[in-house]
Design an enzyme around this catalytic site. Structure first.
Site, short mmCIF file in Angstrom:
data_model
loop_
_atom_site.label_atom_id
_atom_site.label_comp_id
_atom_site.label_asym_id
_atom_site.label_seq_id
_atom_site.Cartn_x
_atom_site.Cartn_y
_atom_site.Cartn_z
N LYS A 123 28.61 -37.90 76.26
CA LYS A 123 28.90 -36.52 75.88
C LYS A 123 28.99 -35.62 77.11
O LYS A 123 28.32 -35.86 78.12
CB LYS A 123 27.85 -36.00 74.89
CG LYS A 123 26.53 -35.56 75.48
CD LYS A 123 25.78 -34.64 74.50
CE LYS A 123 24.73 -33.86 75.30
NZ LYS A 123 24.17 -32.73 74.62
N LYS B 125 25.69 -30.27 80.48
CA LYS B 125 25.43 -29.37 81.60
C LYS B 125 24.80 -30.11 82.75
O LYS B 125 24.94 -29.74 83.89
CB LYS B 125 24.47 -28.25 81.17
CG LYS B 125 25.09 -27.22 80.26
CD LYS B 125 24.15 -26.01 80.14
CE LYS B 125 23.80 -25.68 78.71
NZ LYS B 125 22.64 -26.42 78.20
N LYS C 116 15.04 -38.67 77.66
CA LYS C 116 14.88 -37.78 78.81
C LYS C 116 13.77 -38.27 79.75
O LYS C 116 13.91 -38.17 80.96
CB LYS C 116 14.59 -36.34 78.36
CG LYS C 116 15.83 -35.65 77.80
CD LYS C 116 15.73 -34.13 77.82
CE LYS C 116 17.07 -33.50 77.46
NZ LYS C 116 17.02 -32.06 77.30
N1 AQP Z 1 29.33 -32.47 74.45
C1 AQP Z 1 29.01 -31.69 73.44
N2 AQP Z 1 29.78 -31.66 72.35
C2 AQP Z 1 29.47 -30.86 71.30
N3 AQP Z 1 28.38 -30.05 71.28
C3 AQP Z 1 27.59 -30.04 72.35
N4 AQP Z 1 26.46 -29.37 72.65
C4 AQP Z 1 26.05 -29.71 73.89
N5 AQP Z 1 26.89 -30.62 74.41
C5 AQP Z 1 27.85 -30.85 73.48
C6 AQP Z 1 25.81 -28.39 71.77
O1 AQP Z 1 25.53 -27.24 72.54
C7 AQP Z 1 24.30 -26.66 72.17
C8 AQP Z 1 23.49 -26.48 73.45
O2 AQP Z 1 22.36 -27.16 73.53
P1 AQP Z 1 21.36 -27.16 74.77
O3 AQP Z 1 21.67 -26.14 75.77
O4 AQP Z 1 20.00 -27.19 74.19
O5 AQP Z 1 21.60 -28.49 75.49
P2 AQP Z 1 22.19 -29.87 75.13
O6 AQP Z 1 22.47 -30.05 73.70
O7 AQP Z 1 21.34 -30.92 75.74
O8 AQP Z 1 23.54 -29.69 75.92
P3 AQP Z 1 23.80 -29.98 77.40
O9 AQP Z 1 24.94 -29.14 77.81
O10 AQP Z 1 23.95 -31.44 77.58
O11 AQP Z 1 22.52 -29.42 78.16
P4 AQP Z 1 21.45 -30.07 79.12
O12 AQP Z 1 22.24 -30.76 80.16
O13 AQP Z 1 20.71 -28.88 79.61
O14 AQP Z 1 20.58 -31.00 78.34
C9 AQP Z 1 23.71 -27.57 71.10
O15 AQP Z 1 23.98 -27.01 69.82
C10 AQP Z 1 24.45 -28.87 71.28
O16 AQP Z 1 24.56 -29.62 70.09
#
Ligand code: AQP
Length: 332
Positions: free
Chosen positions: A195, A198, A112
């Site tokens: 992956k 968001k 990050k």
């Molecule tokens: N692509 C994915 N496939 C499976 N699981 C996923 N998770 C996120 N993306 C995938 C799971 O969703 C939960 C949310 O975690 P988070 O909001 O802390 O953010 P993250 O994991 O970093 O997901 P994002 O959507 O990519 O968010 P941003 O962009 O904000 O960093 C977790 O349980 C994760 O494993």
């Protein structure tokens, strides 16, 4: 019942298909067997640049989507992280037993901070895993269902719990990560080796839970595939089609081979239309429930307040014990 803790960042207006398939669906299924705490981790979201009014809106929207997806606020404790002051307080205590080098080994920070650049790489981003450890440890958590990417943070949480317990006396349950299978990982439709996220640069390959069904269909019809024309799972050579198959299977409750059979000898167009029906069939009602909940923000806020009170009760007990053990003078 054993305790479960998990959360998501309110970092977008809508959750995406990966959050739904990789997290929410598991949470919904686990909430019967566990005393579950599900948090909207707004303090974590502050580690990325955000606009105050937007963060507030995203926090409510994320909570509404948890409920719309089947998290029962009367059964599980669904609350906003910043409503429970103990999260920030325990973070400080844990930061005093976290080695700098130990925190510096976290690969999410490395990834990050590279993405954010010097200007946006803050001490908050660096201590993110310590806040996450506080989240988990405050609730005497037994299991933490997370994606593979969070495994290292849960390992750190375990190390901190064990270190604290042996240095000051037992205050924490040592939690265990429950890692979702690789098949639960969803990839970007336009870029099927990264992956779905968001915070993807373009949202053309992101299926938002709150997308209008017509948009969902368009994104699926335009998903990257390959020139072979066969609906067949092969992650290495056919990442696009394989990802679509995984989404299809996860949302229809069917097995990948059965779906391959159904579409044998048919083109990608047919397959994508079938997938769009499945996705819209699942996301449509969730979307409608979420939007209905957001129509009455006062009611949503009342529910969040009641759940935060429940969470505070548990968290304050742990924090008081920790303050006592480290030698802080009790308030008279
Ligand atoms: N692509 C994915 N496939 C499976 N699981 C996923 N998770 C996120 N993306 C995938 C799971 O969703 C939960 C949310 O975690 P988070 O909001 O802390 O953010 P993250 O994991 O970093 O997901 P994002 O959507 O990519 O968010 P941003 O962009 O904000 O960093 C977790 O349980 C994760 O494993």
């Amino acid at each position: 019942k054993p305790r479960l803790y998990s959360g998501m960042q309110p970092s977008a207006d809508s959750l995406q298909a990966g959050n739904y398939i990789g997290a929410l669906v598991q949470w919904r299924d686990l909430q019967q067997a566990y005393d579950a705490f599900f948090s909207v981790v707004d303090l974590h979201a502050l580690t990325q640049p955000s606009i105050p009014d937007e963060l507030r809106a995203k926090t409510r929207r994320t909570a509404a989507q948890y409920i719309a997806a089947g998290i029962e606020p009367s059964q599980s404790t669904l609350y906003v992280q910043s409503h429970v002051a103990a999260h920030a307080e325990l973070t400080w205590i844990l930061s005093t037993i976290t080695g700098f080098g130990e925190a510096n080994r976290m690969t999410q920070f490395k990834d990050k901070s590279q993405r954010y650049g010097n200007e946006n790489t803050t001490v908050g981003l660096f201590t993110y895993p310590v806040l996450m450890a506080a989240d988990i440890l405050l609730y005497q958590t037994d299991i933490v269902p997370v994606g593979e990417d969070q495994k290292q943070h849960v390992e750190l949480t375990r190390d901190l719990a064990e270190r604290f317990n042996s240095r000051y006396g037992t205050a924490f349950t040592v939690p265990r990560a429950v890692i979702q299978k690789e098949t639960a990982r969803i990839y970007d439709l336009q870029n099927p080796t990264s992956k779905m996220s968001k915070s993807a640069e373009s949202d053309a390959g992101v299926l938002w839970l709150l997308d209008d069904p017509a948009i969902t269909k368009k994104k699926i019809m335009r998903a990257v595939t390959d020139s072979e024309g066969a609906v067949r799972f092969d992650r290495e050579n056919k990442p696009g089609v394989s990802n679509l198959l995984v989404i299809y299977a996860a949302l229809s409750g069917r097995q990948v081979p059965a779906i391959e059979d159904e579409y044998a000898g048919r083109g990608y167009g047919d397959f994508k239309k079938g997938l769009a029906d499945v996705v819209i069939g699942e996301f449509g009602p969730v979307r409608e429930r979420a939007l209905a909940l957001l129509d009455d923000p006062a009611e949503l806020d009342r529910m969040l307040a009641a759940n935060a009170a429940r969470a505070s009760e548990v968290a304050e007990r742990t924090l008081a014990d920790v303050y006592d053990k480290v030698g802080l003078l009790r308030r008279a």
